[in-house]
Each structure stands twice: as C-alpha cells, then as structure tokens.
Design a protein around this motif. Structure first.
Motif, PDB file in Angstrom:
ATOM      1  N   CYS A 104      20.518   9.984   5.402  1.00 32.45           N
ATOM      2  CA  CYS A 104      20.719   8.771   4.593  1.00 32.45           C
ATOM      3  C   CYS A 104      22.209   8.549   4.335  1.00 32.45           C
ATOM      4  N   PHE A 105      23.019   8.758   5.342  1.00 32.60           N
ATOM      5  CA  PHE A 105      24.455   8.493   5.241  1.00 32.60           C
ATOM      6  C   PHE A 105      24.956   7.997   6.585  1.00 32.60           C
ATOM      7  N   VAL A 200      13.395  15.134   2.038  1.00 34.33           N
ATOM      8  CA  VAL A 200      14.735  15.523   1.596  1.00 34.33           C
ATOM      9  C   VAL A 200      15.720  14.503   2.145  1.00 34.33           C
ATOM     10  N   ALA A 201      16.242  13.649   1.269  1.00 33.65           N
ATOM     11  CA  ALA A 201      17.216  12.642   1.683  1.00 33.65           C
ATOM     12  C   ALA A 201      18.588  13.295   1.754  1.00 33.65           C
ATOM     13  N   ASN A 209      23.482   5.793  -1.363  1.00 34.06           N
ATOM     14  CA  ASN A 209      23.227   4.459  -0.812  1.00 34.06           C
ATOM     15  C   ASN A 209      21.765   4.108  -1.067  1.00 34.06           C
ATOM     16  N   GLU A 210      21.525   3.286  -2.087  1.00 32.25           N
ATOM     17  CA  GLU A 210      20.164   2.969  -2.501  1.00 32.25           C
ATOM     18  C   GLU A 210      19.377   2.260  -1.404  1.00 32.25           C
ATOM     19  N   SER A 229      17.044  14.245  -3.254  1.00 32.93           N
ATOM     20  CA  SER A 229      18.210  13.905  -2.441  1.00 32.93           C
ATOM     21  C   SER A 229      19.317  14.911  -2.711  1.00 32.93           C
ATOM     22  N   LEU A 230      20.044  15.258  -1.670  1.00 30.29           N
ATOM     23  CA  LEU A 230      21.188  16.156  -1.795  1.00 30.29           C
ATOM     24  C   LEU A 230      22.093  15.970  -0.589  1.00 30.29           C
ATOM     25  N   CYS A 231      23.323  16.418  -0.715  1.00 26.32           N
ATOM     26  CA  CYS A 231      24.291  16.354   0.384  1.00 26.32           C
ATOM     27  C   CYS A 231      24.359  17.736   1.019  1.00 26.32           C
ATOM     28  N   THR A 232      23.762  17.888   2.194  1.00 29.22           N
ATOM     29  CA  THR A 232      23.712  19.211   2.832  1.00 29.22           C
ATOM     30  C   THR A 232      25.104  19.726   3.171  1.00 29.22           C
TER      31      THR A 232
END
Length: 357
Positions: A104-105, A200-201, A209-210, A229-232
């Motif tokens: 999601c980025f 897992v977003a 980013n909605e 949601s998390l930033c891996t």
C-alpha cells in the motif's frame, strides 16, 4: 500452530519476516526470491510476564511465541502450477491461518508484478487462486464420492450434497469461510479459503494513503477478516538497532505498541489462542494454548510427563495478583484454587501443576 505469510511477489513479505524474526530470509528486489518456506517464532509482547518475573525475582523470563512461515509470492495462475504455484499452495495448505501482505505504498524503485499499484486487484489475484484451488479440491472429492464403491452410502450422499453447494459458491467467488461449512468438511478437505485471515497493509514511512488502505478495510469487513497496517521497511530497520536504542526510538516517536507487537497480538487472536503462565524463582514463562484447553492438556504443553502424571493444578489469576499487589496477598485472600483435569484454562491464569512421576 502456524501462520503463513502470503502475497504477491515484492509486496514486503520477506522484509516483514526479517523484521519479525531477525532471520536471514531473502528480501531481494526480485520475484520468487523465497522458494522454500522460512520458519521463525516471533516473541509475543506481554506486560503480565514482566510483572510476574519481578514478583518472583525469576532468573529467567521466557515469552510465548507466534510461529510464522514465510511462503514465496503467488502469481496469477498459481492454481494451474504457474510460478511454482502447486508447491506454494501446498505450503499454504499446511498452515493454520493466513497473513496476507498487501503493498500500500508507491515506489518506482520497487519492481512490481502488476502494471498498476492497486491493493484491491492484488488481493483479488491471490483470492482467486485460492478459490480455484479449493474448487479443484471440491471437484476431485465429488468424483471420489460418486464412484461405484460409494453407491448407496448415505454419508457419501450427504457429503456430496454439501460439496455440490460449496462448489457453486466457490465458482461465485465465495470463500469457505463465508460459507460457514461444517467443521468436519473443512477438516477433511483442508480448504484454503476456510483458514482465518489477516490482511497486513504494508505502508510507507509517511502518512497512510487512505485511498490505498480503503479497499482492504472494506474487504476485511465483508469477509470477517482482520486488518492491521505497518511499514515493513521501517520495522526491519528498527529491529537492527540495539535494544536500548529501539526503546529510545519508540519513546521519542510516541509509539506505545510497535508494529511487530501489533502483528504478533493479531496473530494470537487469529489462531484463537489464550495465554497462561508458570512463575517461580527459576523461570517465569508464558504458554499459548487454544481456547477451551483442559488443564491436563495445558500441563502437557510443558512436558508430556506432567500430563501423564497429572494430579492437580494450583491456579490463580494474574488480575488478582495485580489488584492485590503481590502473591502473598493472593494466598491470604484464598484466591489460589485446586483444579482437576477437566478445568478449562483461562487467559491470564498462573498455574502450578502437581504430578507424579
């Protein structure tokens, strides 16, 4: 019990796995880097464990762990064997639940197997392959049940009726989870879409980013699945820091529950696990068992000899220790009970098992 981490290639699965376990799972910017599943146990954060260790001045503290399997990226056509699909689907079949990682980025430097970044379409690709695999499983079962040897078999007819309806629903895009198939049917045929599901977003480091998250949230609500949601990338970087620096980072950023902690906790809920403790001067330890586990089986989690020689379990509630301040007060208030084999272990129980050798 295990949770399989799945998703399209290059969505951040292996980066997440590295962050979760510190293992050297490949996270290269190229599809199909992960061929064999990597397995690791992720410690589950629990403040109760720390408090109990302090109470008993334990020499050792051992957290419970959630077992994750990093499964190679699936692609369109996996159910037909594309991209080593059959092998990957068999890995998914062997786990107890699924964590579906979705990118999601936006990043032009990260190779994508899809032309456009569209989380909804990405999820559709994986879901379709799992549905097709279940449909094939269903059709093969129907062929076996319709054979001459099953003629006049009432149980075979009942199964066939259930599977016929399931087949139609799979064709219509409805998962086994949504169909609420009987437990014995799911257990016998191991439908992939019956497994508990967590989305897992994988976001970037900036604001979420909605527009990219919304399709996942809507789908999760519709399917009865969970979403975090998390930033891996960020989590993988933080986990490389020394423990003291990690704590300072979380404190300065105002983070009370790190992303990995959220994922581990979500994994516990996904598997319907509860946590009980054993506590003493030598070791305080957390144990995970399925909800509804009897005391004798919980004892076996520690050692098979304790299960075989089970006599009684001394049980008290962590909540009582926290409320009253110490273990001595729990004893003085007669809040330590003696329980038999059939006692159902509760989340937050602290247990001492009496057994004979």
């Amino acid at each position: 019990m295990e949770i399989g981490i799945v998703g399209l290639p290059n969505v951040g699965k292996s980066t997440l796995f590295n962050a979760l376990t510190g293992a050297a799972a490949a996270a290269s910017n190229f599809p199909f880097t992960t061929i064999e599943p990597n397995i690791g146990v992720v410690p589950l954060p629990d403040e109760r464990l720390i408090r109990l260790a302090e109470e008993f001045h334990s020499a050792k503290t051992t957290p419970a762990g959630i077992r994750f399997v990093d499964i190679a990226g699936l692609v369109k056509g996996a159910s037909q064997g594309e991209g080593l699909g059959n092998k990957f689907l068999s890995h998914i079949r062997s786990v107890d639940a699924i964590a579906h990682v979705v990118r999601c980025f936006k990043d032009e430097n990260v190779v994508s197997v899809m032309d456009n970044l569209d989380p909804g379409n990405a999820v559709d690709t994986i879901t379709t392959e799992l549905l097709l695999a279940d449909l094939q499983q269903c059709q093969k079962a129907l062929e076996r049940l319709s054979g001459p040897s099953k003629s006049g078999d009432q149980k075979a007819k009942e199964k066939s009726a259930i599977l016929e309806n399931a087949s139609k629903s799979f064709n219509a895009g409805q998962s086994a989870r949504q169909q609420r198939l009987p437990a014995e049917i799911i257990g016998e045929y191991q439908f992939l879409t019956a497994k508990p599901l967590l989305y897992v977003a994988n976001t970037d480091e900036g604001p979420v980013n909605e527009d990219l998250i919304r399709p996942l949230r809507e789908r999760a609500q519709k399917e009865g699945a969970s979403l975090i949601s998390l930033c891996t990338k960020l989590e993988a970087e933080i986990v490389q820091l020394p423990a003291a620096e990690r704590s300072l980072y979380y404190e300065s950023a105002g983070i009370t529950t790190p992303g990995l902690g959220l994922l581990a906790t979500a994994g516990q809920k996904l598997l319907n696990l509860i946590c009980f403790f054993t506590a003493g001067p030598q070791e305080t330890r957390a144990w995970l068992v399925s909800a509804g586990t009897k005391a004798v089986k919980a004892a076996g989690k520690i050692h098979s000899d304790i299960e075989r020689g089970f006599i009684r379990a001394e049980i008290y509630k962590f909540a009582d220790l926290k409320r009253l301040g110490n273990y001595k007060a729990v004893q003085q208030n007669n809040l330590v009970s003696l329980e038999g084999k059939d006692y159902l272990i509760q989340d937050g129980d602290v247990a001492y098992f009496r057994f004979s050798v």
